[in-house]
Design a protein around this motif. Structure first.
Motif, PDB file in Angstrom:
ATOM      1  N   GLN A 115      39.738  66.178-123.185  1.00  0.00           N
ATOM      2  CA  GLN A 115      40.162  64.785-123.082  1.00  0.00           C
ATOM      3  C   GLN A 115      41.449  64.701-122.287  1.00  0.00           C
ATOM      4  OE1 GLN A 115      40.225  63.285-127.223  1.00  0.00           O
ATOM      5  NE2 GLN A 115      38.637  61.872-126.559  1.00  0.00           N
ATOM      6  N   VAL A 164      44.095  61.661-121.565  1.00  0.00           N
ATOM      7  CA  VAL A 164      44.398  60.302-122.004  1.00  0.00           C
ATOM      8  C   VAL A 164      45.639  59.801-121.286  1.00  0.00           C
ATOM      9  CG1 VAL A 164      44.890  58.818-123.965  1.00  0.00           C
ATOM     10  CG2 VAL A 164      43.350  60.767-124.245  1.00  0.00           C
ATOM     11  N   SER A 190      48.447  56.828-120.200  1.00  0.00           N
ATOM     12  CA  SER A 190      49.170  55.695-120.749  1.00  0.00           C
ATOM     13  C   SER A 190      50.278  55.313-119.783  1.00  0.00           C
ATOM     14  CB  SER A 190      49.745  56.015-122.124  1.00  0.00           C
ATOM     15  OG  SER A 190      50.675  57.083-122.038  1.00  0.00           O
ATOM     16  N   CYS A 195      49.933  61.450-118.964  1.00  0.00           N
ATOM     17  CA  CYS A 195      48.572  61.899-119.244  1.00  0.00           C
ATOM     18  C   CYS A 195      48.671  63.133-120.126  1.00  0.00           C
ATOM     19  CB  CYS A 195      47.826  62.225-117.962  1.00  0.00           C
ATOM     20  SG  CYS A 195      46.243  63.094-118.220  1.00  0.00           S
ATOM     21  N   GLY A 232      40.477  61.472-116.602  1.00  0.00           N
ATOM     22  CA  GLY A 232      40.749  60.519-117.648  1.00  0.00           C
ATOM     23  C   GLY A 232      40.007  59.219-117.379  1.00  0.00           C
ATOM     24  N   LYS A 233      40.143  58.281-118.303  1.00  0.00           N
ATOM     25  CA  LYS A 233      39.442  57.005-118.161  1.00  0.00           C
ATOM     26  C   LYS A 233      40.209  56.020-117.295  1.00  0.00           C
ATOM     27  CE  LYS A 233      36.853  57.368-122.478  1.00  0.00           C
ATOM     28  NZ  LYS A 233      36.539  56.741-123.775  1.00  0.00           N
TER      29      LYS A 233
END
Length: 117
Positions: free
Chosen positions: A3, A5, A7, A22, A108-109
């Motif tokens: 993962q 992630v 922000s 990240c 990441g997304k």
């Protein structure tokens, strides 16, 4: 399970700053080249900044001198400090990981950065 992630995205006025983060899990962070890509509406995804070795980095021409990538291996986190933001920096920013030795890439997304004029 790997993962990444992100922000730190958001809305900022032109000339402002943001710092993206990240955090990775499921990989040995120090064994990976980490980077940031972005994709603006209607455009292809492009490289923004990436580590090409433990300490060497490369940047897309339009962000040189304004953006800075850094990493903290102890925290499994890569950062993108973005200064002097311009409306053309508006995009979804994606964290990217690739093992130094080659192999599967991870994404990441994404986090949205919007720069208003």
């Amino acid at each position: 399970q790997v993962q990444l992630v992100e922000s730190g995205g958001g809305l900022v006025q032109a000339g402002g700053s943001l710092r993206l983060s990240c955090t990775a899990s499921g990989i040995v962070f120090s064994n990976n080249a980490m980077g940031w890509y972005r994709q603006a509406p209607g455009k292809q995804r492009e490289l923004v900044a990436i580590f090409t070795s433990d300490s060497a980095t490369t940047y897309e021409d339009s962000v040189k001198g304004r953006f800075a990538i850094s990493r903290d291996n102890a925290k499994s986190t890569v950062y993108l400090q973005m200064n002097s933001l311009q409306p053309e920096d508006t995009a979804v920013y994606y964290c990217y990981a690739r093992p130094w030795r080659g192999g599967m890439n991870y994404w990441g997304k994404g986090t949205l950065v919007t720069v208003s004029s």
